[in-house]
Write a protein that holds these residues in place. Structure first.
Motif, mmCIF file in Angstrom:
data_model
loop_
_atom_site.group_PDB
_atom_site.id
_atom_site.type_symbol
_atom_site.label_atom_id
_atom_site.label_comp_id
_atom_site.label_asym_id
_atom_site.label_seq_id
_atom_site.Cartn_x
_atom_site.Cartn_y
_atom_site.Cartn_z
ATOM 1 N N LEU A 12 -3.326 4.370 -6.949
ATOM 2 C CA LEU A 12 -4.307 3.884 -6.890
ATOM 3 C C LEU A 12 -4.761 3.144 -5.288
ATOM 4 C CD1 LEU A 12 -4.760 1.678 -10.162
ATOM 5 C CD2 LEU A 12 -5.473 4.063 -9.752
ATOM 6 N N GLU A 13 -3.856 2.707 -4.675
ATOM 7 C CA GLU A 13 -3.942 2.394 -3.341
ATOM 8 C C GLU A 13 -4.061 3.675 -2.477
ATOM 9 O OE1 GLU A 13 -1.474 1.339 -5.390
ATOM 10 O OE2 GLU A 13 -1.691 -0.863 -5.102
ATOM 11 N N LEU A 14 -3.262 4.652 -2.871
ATOM 12 C CA LEU A 14 -3.655 6.000 -1.932
ATOM 13 C C LEU A 14 -5.006 6.378 -2.366
ATOM 14 C CD1 LEU A 14 -0.507 7.712 -2.314
ATOM 15 C CD2 LEU A 14 -1.251 6.499 -0.301
ATOM 16 N N TYR A 15 -5.494 6.350 -3.405
ATOM 17 C CA TYR A 15 -7.037 6.761 -3.763
ATOM 18 C C TYR A 15 -7.919 5.768 -3.023
ATOM 19 C CZ TYR A 15 -11.041 7.314 -6.792
ATOM 20 O OH TYR A 15 -12.351 7.449 -7.376
ATOM 21 N N VAL A 16 -7.876 4.663 -2.934
ATOM 22 C CA VAL A 16 -8.569 3.773 -2.176
ATOM 23 C C VAL A 16 -8.904 3.933 -0.714
ATOM 24 C CG1 VAL A 16 -9.153 1.156 -1.576
ATOM 25 C CG2 VAL A 16 -8.844 1.676 -3.911
#
Length: 108
Positions: A12-16
């Motif tokens: 999710l961090e990589l997505y953001v």
């Protein structure tokens, strides 16, 4: 895969941050749409990133926009450098006359 495990995987961090490939990004977008817990976590990550950006930004940008002393402003004198007395163009032309020099690269 368990939702909590998915949330703690770091994807999710990589997505953001926008660091995922297109297929991975589509998968996370689907997970955000289908699972409210994932959506809430993405929103928390986005809010934390915005807070971090605001904390790292200068509160008063005026010193960053002030004229540079290199421009001669601020009472400092710009020191001039001596010019080279070597005529590099003449040296290059002489080199182009040598038989081993590839003249296809030199049309002077």
């Amino acid at each position: 895969m368990d939702i909590q495990e998915y949330i703690s995987s770091g994807i999710l961090e990589l997505y953001v941050y926008g660091s995922l490939s297109e297929p991975e990004s589509r998968e996370v977008t689907r997970m955000v749409r289908d699972y409210p817990e994932v959506k809430a976590e993405v929103e928390k990550i986005e809010a934390a990133l915005q807070s971090l950006s605001a904390a790292a930004a200068p509160s008063d940008p005026k010193p960053l926009l002030a004229p540079s002393p290199v421009d001669g402003a601020g009472g400092k004198e710009v020191v001039k450098m001596a010019q080279s007395k070597t005529n590099w163009l003449s040296i290059f032309r002489m080199g182009s006359k040598l038989p081993f020099f590839n003249r296809s690269f030199c049309s002077i």
